[in-house]
Motif scaffolding. Sequence first.
Motif, PDB file in Angstrom:
ATOM      1  N   GLY A   1       0.784  -1.367   0.030  1.00  0.00           N
ATOM      2  CA  GLY A   1      -0.073   0.093  -0.127  1.00  0.00           C
ATOM      3  C   GLY A   1       0.677   1.334   0.187  1.00  0.00           C
ATOM      4  N   THR A   2       0.328   2.322   0.098  1.00  0.00           N
ATOM      5  CA  THR A   2       0.819   3.645   0.150  1.00  0.00           C
ATOM      6  C   THR A   2       1.361   3.925   1.630  1.00  0.00           C
ATOM      7  OG1 THR A   2      -1.203   4.627   0.410  1.00  0.00           O
ATOM      8  CG2 THR A   2      -0.647   4.532  -1.703  1.00  0.00           C
ATOM      9  N   ASP A   3       2.533   4.913   1.594  1.00  0.00           N
ATOM     10  CA  ASP A   3       3.209   5.141   2.628  1.00  0.00           C
ATOM     11  C   ASP A   3       2.861   6.853   2.912  1.00  0.00           C
ATOM     12  OD1 ASP A   3       4.693   5.819   4.911  1.00  0.00           O
ATOM     13  OD2 ASP A   3       6.690   5.425   4.055  1.00  0.00           O
ATOM     14  N   PRO A   4       1.867   6.909   3.754  1.00  0.00           N
ATOM     15  CA  PRO A   4       1.579   8.223   3.811  1.00  0.00           C
ATOM     16  C   PRO A   4       2.762   9.305   4.392  1.00  0.00           C
ATOM     17  CG  PRO A   4       0.015   7.346   5.281  1.00  0.00           C
ATOM     18  CD  PRO A   4       1.000   6.338   4.600  1.00  0.00           C
ATOM     19  N   SER A   5       3.657   8.811   5.210  1.00  0.00           N
ATOM     20  CA  SER A   5       4.763   9.385   5.837  1.00  0.00           C
ATOM     21  C   SER A   5       5.947   9.651   4.742  1.00  0.00           C
ATOM     22  CB  SER A   5       5.341   8.797   7.026  1.00  0.00           C
ATOM     23  OG  SER A   5       5.936   7.596   6.612  1.00  0.00           O
ATOM     24  N   ASN A   6       5.831   9.066   3.516  1.00  0.00           N
ATOM     25  CA  ASN A   6       6.921   9.120   2.546  1.00  0.00           C
ATOM     26  C   ASN A   6       8.125   8.775   2.900  1.00  0.00           C
ATOM     27  OD1 ASN A   6       5.222  10.424   0.699  1.00  0.00           O
ATOM     28  ND2 ASN A   6       5.346  12.288   1.423  1.00  0.00           N
ATOM     29  N   GLY A   7       8.244   7.485   3.790  1.00  0.00           N
ATOM     30  CA  GLY A   7       9.492   7.007   4.182  1.00  0.00           C
ATOM     31  C   GLY A   7      10.066   7.562   5.641  1.00  0.00           C
ATOM     32  N   ALA A   8       9.198   8.230   6.394  1.00  0.00           N
ATOM     33  CA  ALA A   8       9.684   9.046   7.591  1.00  0.00           C
ATOM     34  C   ALA A   8       9.820   7.815   8.469  1.00  0.00           C
ATOM     35  CB  ALA A   8       8.549   9.751   8.181  1.00  0.00           C
ATOM     36  N   LEU A   9      10.947   8.256   9.684  1.00  0.00           N
ATOM     37  CA  LEU A   9      11.031   7.056  10.579  1.00  0.00           C
ATOM     38  C   LEU A   9      10.850   7.680  11.787  1.00  0.00           C
ATOM     39  CD1 LEU A   9      14.226   5.439   9.612  1.00  0.00           C
ATOM     40  CD2 LEU A   9      12.081   4.649   9.245  1.00  0.00           C
ATOM     41  N   TRP A  10      10.467   9.124  12.027  1.00  0.00           N
ATOM     42  CA  TRP A  10      10.028   9.835  13.071  1.00  0.00           C
ATOM     43  C   TRP A  10       8.906  10.702  12.973  1.00  0.00           C
ATOM     44  CZ3 TRP A  10      15.145   9.256  11.364  1.00  0.00           C
ATOM     45  CH2 TRP A  10      15.876   8.390  11.966  1.00  0.00           C
ATOM     46  N   TRP A  11       8.261  11.196  13.890  1.00  0.00           N
ATOM     47  CA  TRP A  11       7.208  12.158  13.663  1.00  0.00           C
ATOM     48  C   TRP A  11       7.245  13.184  15.217  1.00  0.00           C
ATOM     49  CZ3 TRP A  11       3.551  12.181  17.513  1.00  0.00           C
ATOM     50  CH2 TRP A  11       3.508  10.981  18.438  1.00  0.00           C
TER      51      TRP A  11
ATOM     52  N   PRO B   1      14.382  18.441  20.499  1.00  0.00           N
ATOM     53  CA  PRO B   1      15.706  17.840  19.659  1.00  0.00           C
ATOM     54  C   PRO B   1      15.777  18.217  18.374  1.00  0.00           C
ATOM     55  CG  PRO B   1      14.464  16.368  21.162  1.00  0.00           C
ATOM     56  CD  PRO B   1      13.479  17.343  20.934  1.00  0.00           C
ATOM     57  N   LYS B   2      14.588  18.315  17.424  1.00  0.00           N
ATOM     58  CA  LYS B   2      14.679  18.539  16.039  1.00  0.00           C
ATOM     59  C   LYS B   2      15.257  20.088  15.884  1.00  0.00           C
ATOM     60  CE  LYS B   2      12.184  14.721  14.738  1.00  0.00           C
ATOM     61  NZ  LYS B   2      11.902  14.287  15.858  1.00  0.00           N
ATOM     62  N   VAL B   3      14.814  20.912  16.872  1.00  0.00           N
ATOM     63  CA  VAL B   3      14.977  22.472  16.617  1.00  0.00           C
ATOM     64  C   VAL B   3      16.205  22.430  17.380  1.00  0.00           C
ATOM     65  CG1 VAL B   3      14.201  24.742  17.464  1.00  0.00           C
ATOM     66  CG2 VAL B   3      12.423  22.940  16.938  1.00  0.00           C
ATOM     67  N   ILE B   4      16.828  21.991  18.141  1.00  0.00           N
ATOM     68  CA  ILE B   4      18.147  22.010  18.600  1.00  0.00           C
ATOM     69  C   ILE B   4      19.152  21.453  17.660  1.00  0.00           C
ATOM     70  CG2 ILE B   4      19.790  21.307  20.446  1.00  0.00           C
ATOM     71  CD1 ILE B   4      17.233  21.195  22.407  1.00  0.00           C
ATOM     72  N   ASP B   5      18.884  20.244  16.996  1.00  0.00           N
ATOM     73  CA  ASP B   5      19.879  19.791  16.064  1.00  0.00           C
ATOM     74  C   ASP B   5      19.818  20.452  14.890  1.00  0.00           C
ATOM     75  OD1 ASP B   5      20.367  17.470  17.773  1.00  0.00           O
ATOM     76  OD2 ASP B   5      19.100  16.368  16.684  1.00  0.00           O
TER      77      ASP B   5
ATOM     78  N   GLY C   1      -2.830  16.069   9.384  1.00  0.00           N
ATOM     79  CA  GLY C   1      -3.522  16.376  10.586  1.00  0.00           C
ATOM     80  C   GLY C   1      -2.644  17.410  11.382  1.00  0.00           C
ATOM     81  N   SER C   2      -2.148  16.967  12.660  1.00  0.00           N
ATOM     82  CA  SER C   2      -1.374  17.562  13.588  1.00  0.00           C
ATOM     83  C   SER C   2      -0.007  16.743  13.690  1.00  0.00           C
ATOM     84  CB  SER C   2      -2.045  17.842  14.702  1.00  0.00           C
ATOM     85  OG  SER C   2      -3.268  18.438  14.756  1.00  0.00           O
ATOM     86  N   THR C   3       0.506  16.187  12.611  1.00  0.00           N
ATOM     87  CA  THR C   3       1.417  15.449  12.759  1.00  0.00           C
ATOM     88  C   THR C   3       2.469  15.770  11.390  1.00  0.00           C
ATOM     89  OG1 THR C   3       0.290  13.612  13.726  1.00  0.00           O
ATOM     90  CG2 THR C   3       2.496  12.955  12.787  1.00  0.00           C
TER      91      THR C   3
END
Length: 107
Positions: free
Chosen positions: A4-14, A27-31, A86-88
Amino acid sequence: MNKGTDPSNGALWWDGLDFKTQYSSRPKVIDGFKFGEPSHNIFKVQEKKREIIVRWKIKNKKTGQIVDGGERGRYDAVWVSTAAHGSTIFWSHPKEYITATGGKEYK
């Protein structure tokens, strides 16, 4: 199944709404992060990019000390968005970061 389809487009984090409400401590803002598409900026926050140059570590033949060698690569963000629903916001590492650090997509 893995079909099926991957709505995250291969993402591993959210990240969810806390990405906006606790923005400065995320952490993503700091990095350092950037949006893969402007439409991924669902929380209307500012990207945090900075250019990092990674150099190979080599042994100096005369002194035996480890010194910086040639440029291995450069990147401007550790995280890049792949989708937003949504909110992700979904995230992965940019290829430039993986190449420069010798890292893995899943770490």
